[in-house]
Write a protein that holds these residues in place. Sequence first.
Motif, PDB file in Angstrom:
ATOM      1  N   GLY A  17     101.606  26.223  94.753  1.00 37.11           N
ATOM      2  CA  GLY A  17     102.635  26.951  95.574  1.00 37.11           C
ATOM      3  C   GLY A  17     102.116  27.766  96.593  1.00 37.11           C
ATOM      4  N   ASP A  55     119.091  36.903  94.651  1.00 36.06           N
ATOM      5  CA  ASP A  55     118.456  36.708  93.386  1.00 36.06           C
ATOM      6  C   ASP A  55     118.082  38.142  92.556  1.00 36.06           C
ATOM      7  OD1 ASP A  55     118.860  34.084  93.195  1.00 36.06           O
ATOM      8  OD2 ASP A  55     116.972  33.567  93.999  1.00 36.06           O
ATOM      9  N   ARG A  81     107.967  29.215  96.579  1.00 35.71           N
ATOM     10  CA  ARG A  81     108.798  28.358  95.933  1.00 35.71           C
ATOM     11  C   ARG A  81     108.362  28.371  94.399  1.00 35.71           C
ATOM     12  NH1 ARG A  81     107.178  25.983 100.710  1.00 35.71           N
ATOM     13  NH2 ARG A  81     108.936  25.982 102.340  1.00 35.71           N
ATOM     14  N   LEU A  82     107.839  29.281  93.807  1.00 32.59           N
ATOM     15  CA  LEU A  82     107.263  29.259  92.423  1.00 32.59           C
ATOM     16  C   LEU A  82     108.368  29.207  91.469  1.00 32.59           C
ATOM     17  CD1 LEU A  82     104.210  31.876  92.843  1.00 32.59           C
ATOM     18  CD2 LEU A  82     104.187  29.306  92.702  1.00 32.59           C
ATOM     19  N   ASP A  83     108.639  28.345  90.705  1.00 33.51           N
ATOM     20  CA  ASP A  83     109.792  27.995  89.652  1.00 33.51           C
ATOM     21  C   ASP A  83     108.845  28.522  88.474  1.00 33.51           C
ATOM     22  OD1 ASP A  83     111.399  27.412  88.110  1.00 33.51           O
ATOM     23  OD2 ASP A  83     111.934  25.432  88.916  1.00 33.51           O
ATOM     24  N   PHE A  84     109.265  29.830  88.093  1.00 35.05           N
ATOM     25  CA  PHE A  84     108.576  30.178  86.614  1.00 35.05           C
ATOM     26  C   PHE A  84     109.174  29.558  85.550  1.00 35.05           C
ATOM     27  CE2 PHE A  84     107.200  33.297  89.689  1.00 35.05           C
ATOM     28  CZ  PHE A  84     105.938  33.566  89.362  1.00 35.05           C
ATOM     29  N   SER A  85     110.457  28.969  85.531  1.00 33.62           N
ATOM     30  CA  SER A  85     111.058  28.400  84.418  1.00 33.62           C
ATOM     31  C   SER A  85     110.171  27.056  84.355  1.00 33.62           C
ATOM     32  CB  SER A  85     112.576  28.040  84.397  1.00 33.62           C
ATOM     33  OG  SER A  85     112.689  27.360  85.634  1.00 33.62           O
ATOM     34  N   LEU A  86     109.847  26.394  85.416  1.00 33.00           N
ATOM     35  CA  LEU A  86     109.053  25.090  85.255  1.00 33.00           C
ATOM     36  C   LEU A  86     107.648  25.538  84.836  1.00 33.00           C
ATOM     37  CD1 LEU A  86     108.805  22.229  86.009  1.00 33.00           C
ATOM     38  CD2 LEU A  86     107.890  22.961  88.373  1.00 33.00           C
ATOM     39  N   ALA A 140     111.715  30.026  78.189  1.00 36.70           N
ATOM     40  CA  ALA A 140     111.870  30.305  79.646  1.00 36.70           C
ATOM     41  C   ALA A 140     112.191  31.839  79.696  1.00 36.70           C
ATOM     42  CB  ALA A 140     113.315  29.722  80.032  1.00 36.70           C
ATOM     43  N   ASP A 155     107.194  32.527 101.083  1.00 35.66           N
ATOM     44  CA  ASP A 155     107.835  31.824 100.091  1.00 35.66           C
ATOM     45  C   ASP A 155     107.055  30.937  99.375  1.00 35.66           C
ATOM     46  OD1 ASP A 155     109.773  30.403  98.445  1.00 35.66           O
ATOM     47  OD2 ASP A 155     111.259  30.107  99.977  1.00 35.66           O
TER      48      ASP A 155
END
Length: 195
Positions: A67, A172, A22-27, A36, A20
């Motif tokens: 990440g 998800d 915690r990659l936030d691709f929207s960020l 997005a 994990d």
Amino acid sequence: MTVLGTHQGIIFDLDGTLVDSRLDFSLLCQRLGWPAGTPILEHLATLNDPAEVAVAAQIIEQFELEGAATACWMPGAAALLQHLQQQKIPTAILTRNIKSATELCIKNLQINVDLVLTREDCTPKPDPAGLLHIAGTWQLDCRQLLFVGDYLFDLQTAARAGMPSCLYRTADNAHFAELADFIIDDFSELQQHYR
């Protein structure tokens, strides 16, 4: 497709599967100034301005390194890899990440697999080149291997290589289940089949 427990080698995606990050691709899209949901590598390949490409590549690399630096094992993943090694079943990682971020993650978590391919080693998923390379290296037919991942690209890559796929299902990604040959919700389920 064969059945779980009979595959002679197992290949894993990295982020969202073994670890994990915690990659936030929207960020990431926000940092890049892209809408997005934009497929990152695919969109990067369409850019024509070398300066724009260089800036975007730097942002993406920094994002991946962040990440990798904070990544942690997914529950049961470390135990599964250790078990597969004891059973003498070869393991590999195929990731769309850059080599430096992948190596950082592997070093920090002491991930022990036989082979690692990044997007710098082969055309990125969903192109099947990486899976075909691993199968060739192991001198095994793709049908004898299993690719475990958490995202659409993983399942598409396996299908294009003629390799059975296994979805590591979460809240998800459950909507991808119909595209997978096998589904697990926990790595202990996979471990039970390889004894």
